[in-house]
Design an enzyme around this catalytic site. Structure first.
Site, PDB file in Angstrom:
ATOM      1  N   GLY A 191      37.665  35.111  40.755  1.00 32.36           N
ATOM      2  CA  GLY A 191      36.920  35.216  42.014  1.00 32.36           C
ATOM      3  C   GLY A 191      37.450  36.181  43.048  1.00 32.36           C
TER       4      GLY A 191
ATOM      5  N   GLY B  74      41.653  22.559  47.146  1.00 30.74           N
ATOM      6  CA  GLY B  74      43.049  22.904  47.425  1.00 30.74           C
ATOM      7  C   GLY B  74      43.915  22.899  46.177  1.00 30.74           C
TER       8      GLY B  74
ATOM      9  N   ASP C 287      31.250  33.082  41.720  1.00 29.94           N
ATOM     10  CA  ASP C 287      30.209  32.916  40.716  1.00 29.94           C
ATOM     11  C   ASP C 287      29.614  31.517  40.734  1.00 29.94           C
ATOM     12  OD1 ASP C 287      32.655  31.667  39.604  1.00 29.94           O
ATOM     13  OD2 ASP C 287      31.413  31.374  37.828  1.00 29.94           O
TER      14      ASP C 287
ATOM     15  N   LEU D 289      45.022  26.706  44.862  1.00 24.91           N
ATOM     16  CA  LEU D 289      45.982  27.445  45.689  1.00 24.91           C
ATOM     17  C   LEU D 289      47.330  26.740  45.760  1.00 24.91           C
ATOM     18  CD1 LEU D 289      45.958  30.137  47.187  1.00 24.91           C
ATOM     19  CD2 LEU D 289      45.541  28.863  49.306  1.00 24.91           C
TER      20      LEU D 289
ATOM     21  N   ASP E 142      38.908  25.287  48.223  1.00 26.83           N
ATOM     22  CA  ASP E 142      37.930  24.196  48.136  1.00 26.83           C
ATOM     23  C   ASP E 142      38.693  22.866  48.122  1.00 26.83           C
ATOM     24  OD1 ASP E 142      35.350  23.055  47.727  1.00 26.83           O
ATOM     25  OD2 ASP E 142      35.614  23.101  45.560  1.00 26.83           O
TER      26      ASP E 142
HETATM   27  P1  IMP Z   1      39.892  24.457  44.364  1.00 27.05           P
HETATM   28  O1  IMP Z   1      40.965  24.420  43.344  1.00 27.05           O
HETATM   29  O2  IMP Z   1      39.002  23.245  44.302  1.00 27.05           O
HETATM   30  O3  IMP Z   1      40.387  24.721  45.783  1.00 27.05           O
HETATM   31  O4  IMP Z   1      38.886  25.571  43.966  1.00 27.05           O
HETATM   32  C1  IMP Z   1      39.182  26.873  44.012  1.00 27.05           C
HETATM   33  C2  IMP Z   1      38.332  27.607  43.004  1.00 27.05           C
HETATM   34  O5  IMP Z   1      37.079  26.947  42.746  1.00 27.05           O
HETATM   35  C3  IMP Z   1      37.983  28.937  43.575  1.00 27.05           C
HETATM   36  O6  IMP Z   1      38.954  29.890  43.229  1.00 27.05           O
HETATM   37  C4  IMP Z   1      36.621  29.208  42.999  1.00 27.05           C
HETATM   38  O7  IMP Z   1      36.743  29.906  41.773  1.00 27.05           O
HETATM   39  C5  IMP Z   1      36.004  27.862  42.734  1.00 27.05           C
HETATM   40  N1  IMP Z   1      35.017  27.489  43.782  1.00 27.05           N
HETATM   41  C6  IMP Z   1      35.131  26.507  44.704  1.00 27.05           C
HETATM   42  N2  IMP Z   1      34.058  26.450  45.504  1.00 27.05           N
HETATM   43  C7  IMP Z   1      33.222  27.422  45.087  1.00 27.05           C
HETATM   44  C8  IMP Z   1      31.934  27.888  45.529  1.00 27.05           C
HETATM   45  O8  IMP Z   1      31.309  27.400  46.499  1.00 27.05           O
HETATM   46  N3  IMP Z   1      31.404  28.924  44.833  1.00 27.05           N
HETATM   47  C9  IMP Z   1      32.035  29.500  43.775  1.00 27.05           C
HETATM   48  N4  IMP Z   1      33.237  29.114  43.338  1.00 27.05           N
HETATM   49  C10 IMP Z   1      33.834  28.079  43.988  1.00 27.05           C
HETATM   50 MG    MG Z   2      34.861  30.294  39.872  1.00 20.47          MG
END
Ligand code: IMP
Ligand code: MG
Length: 183
Positions: A44, A108, A162, A111, A106
């Site tokens: 992304g 977390g 995406d 990261l 999102d």
């Molecule tokens: P986390 O681990 O839940 O914080 O998600 C991070 C990853 O989820 C990001 O690097 C994105 O690839 C994917 N992601 C989270 N929300 C979205 C969204 O609204 N659209 C597209 N990808 C998302």
């Molecule tokens: Mg993704």
């Protein structure tokens, strides 16, 4: 793929460019370590990182650049909860000042996993920058040092992000509306 449409643009390409200009102004002074490495989380972040490094160049910032591929999502819009490394960095980051770059913060999980993973490789410092932040979705406590835009709890695409592998090429960021969802 669920039936959906992409019509609501949240940030145009001009709005993204303006925001990045300001963001890079705030970021540049943190990027002056002798060994400064930028690591993009794939897939992304590819567009965001490409724009960031070109803007940072104007501030005389000259990073080494690498990428890591992390996966937690299946093919849909919900995180599976388990983050795994499918392609690791190849640069040696021992003693380096690292800036991790991601598309969106999102739950977390991604990261915070990445920060720990790179820290364990011996980086002297790990800072973080995400284009988007959905603070209402956090499952793991996690804050980015720099954020482009905060967004509501919508699924968004474009500018690298995406839905099921699609829409990364859009130069703007738009909301996905699922037609099988009430409201
Ligand atoms: P986390 O681990 O839940 O914080 O998600 C991070 C990853 O989820 C990001 O690097 C994105 O690839 C994917 N992601 C989270 N929300 C979205 C969204 O609204 N659209 C597209 N990808 C998302
Ligand atoms: Mg993704």
């Amino acid at each position: 793929m669920r039936p959906h449409h992409i019509r609501d643009v949240l940030f145009t390409d001009a709005e993204i460019a303006r925001r990045l200009d300001t963001l890079v102004g705030a970021l540049a002074d943190e990027c002056r370590a002798a060994d400064f490495v930028m690591i993009g989380i794939l897939r992304g972040s590819f567009m965001f990182l490409a724009d960031l490094v070109r803007l940072l160049y104007r501030h005389d910032v000259h990073p080494r650049i690498d990428f890591i591929t992390l996966e937690s999502y299946g093919s849909g819009t919900e995180s599976s909860g388990q983050v795994r490394v499918t392609k690791d960095i190849t640069l040696d980051v021992r003693g380096a000042h690292v800036l991790l770059v991601d598309d969106i913060l999102d739950t977390g999980r991604t990261l915070s996993f990445a920060r720990q993973w790179i820290g364990e490789k011996g980086a002297a410092a790990v800072r973080t920058c995400t284009l988007l932040d959905k603070p209402s979705r956090r499952v793991v406590p996690c804050r980015a040092d720099h954020v482009g835009f905060a967004v509501e709890n919508h699924f968004v695409v474009g500018y690298g992000l995406d839905y099921d592998g699609r829409y990364r090429e859009l130069p703007y960021i738009a909301r996905v509306t699922f037609l099988d969802e009430p409201g």
